[in-house]
Design a protein around this motif. Sequence first.
Motif, PDB file in Angstrom:
ATOM      1  N   GLN A 296       3.283   2.261  -5.775  1.00 46.34           N
ATOM      2  CA  GLN A 296       2.506   2.295  -7.047  1.00 46.34           C
ATOM      3  C   GLN A 296       3.033   2.640  -8.128  1.00 46.34           C
ATOM      4  O   GLN A 296       3.848   3.732  -8.405  1.00 46.34           O
ATOM      5  N   THR A 297       2.777   2.315  -9.254  1.00 46.28           N
ATOM      6  CA  THR A 297       3.302   2.462 -10.677  1.00 46.28           C
ATOM      7  C   THR A 297       2.681   3.723 -10.891  1.00 46.28           C
ATOM      8  O   THR A 297       3.674   4.567 -11.658  1.00 46.28           O
TER       9      THR A 297
ATOM     10  N   HIS B 164      -4.116   6.199  -6.805  1.00 43.17           N
ATOM     11  CA  HIS B 164      -3.090   5.568  -7.438  1.00 43.17           C
ATOM     12  C   HIS B 164      -3.536   4.501  -8.308  1.00 43.17           C
ATOM     13  O   HIS B 164      -4.667   4.087  -8.170  1.00 43.17           O
ATOM     14  N   SER B 165      -2.613   3.787  -8.939  1.00 40.61           N
ATOM     15  CA  SER B 165      -2.986   2.741  -9.749  1.00 40.61           C
ATOM     16  C   SER B 165      -3.430   1.267  -9.114  1.00 40.61           C
ATOM     17  O   SER B 165      -3.774   0.369  -9.814  1.00 40.61           O
ATOM     18  N   ALA B 166      -3.209   1.448  -7.801  1.00 40.40           N
ATOM     19  CA  ALA B 166      -3.693   0.180  -6.972  1.00 40.40           C
ATOM     20  C   ALA B 166      -5.119   0.201  -6.459  1.00 40.40           C
ATOM     21  O   ALA B 166      -5.704  -0.498  -5.774  1.00 40.40           O
ATOM     22  N   THR B 167      -5.800   1.527  -6.637  1.00 40.01           N
ATOM     23  CA  THR B 167      -7.217   1.798  -6.077  1.00 40.01           C
ATOM     24  C   THR B 167      -8.044   1.932  -7.343  1.00 40.01           C
ATOM     25  O   THR B 167      -7.944   2.497  -8.395  1.00 40.01           O
TER      26      THR B 167
ATOM     27  N   GLN C 180       0.824  -1.224  -0.109  1.00 42.46           N
ATOM     28  CA  GLN C 180       0.066   0.080   0.089  1.00 42.46           C
ATOM     29  C   GLN C 180       0.985   1.280   0.129  1.00 42.46           C
ATOM     30  O   GLN C 180       2.011   1.122   0.211  1.00 42.46           O
TER      31      GLN C 180
ATOM     32  N   ASN D 220       0.500   7.449  -9.570  1.00 45.91           N
ATOM     33  CA  ASN D 220      -0.239   8.115  -8.714  1.00 45.91           C
ATOM     34  C   ASN D 220      -0.597   9.532  -8.941  1.00 45.91           C
ATOM     35  O   ASN D 220       0.175  10.186  -9.919  1.00 45.91           O
TER      36      ASN D 220
END
Length: 155
Positions: free
Chosen positions: A8-9, A73-76, A3, A11
């Motif tokens: 993250q790739t 960001h890319s993970a959400t 997290q 944001n």
Amino acid sequence: MRQGFGHQTTNAYNCHIYLAALAAVEAMAHAMSDAATAADAAKALALAREKLMQPTSAGGPLWDGEKKFWHAHSATETQVFTDTLYGQMLAHHHMQNYTLPVEMLESHLKYEWQSNQDKYGMRVLNFPIQEDSVWMNGPPTISYLQLAMGKMDHD
């Protein structure tokens, strides 16, 4: 997956700062009569704008074309960061212009305000709240942009 923004790739905060930096490079290159650097910066800025405006449904990294906001960001797929548009504030303050269409900025700010504000200020992240803290620069950034866009009474 780890997290946090730094893991993250992509944001949104950094993307908007990047756009502001590219616009500044282009402006400085023009001021210095460096046509080659200005052209390179303009090309990079156009590419970055295009990518950041591309909806996630069409392969873009962050723009939610349905709800009209940039994911944190890319993970959400749900979170929005309170100070996402700080780079837009910098671009406007220093160059009297934004790096993206005002309509996108307005819709993002509306979503950000609806999703992150509470009785103490503006939460850092929402849905779910990962940091139980208030981001102090969120309200000034939103206020500046709203005033600059003519969406808030100066009083």
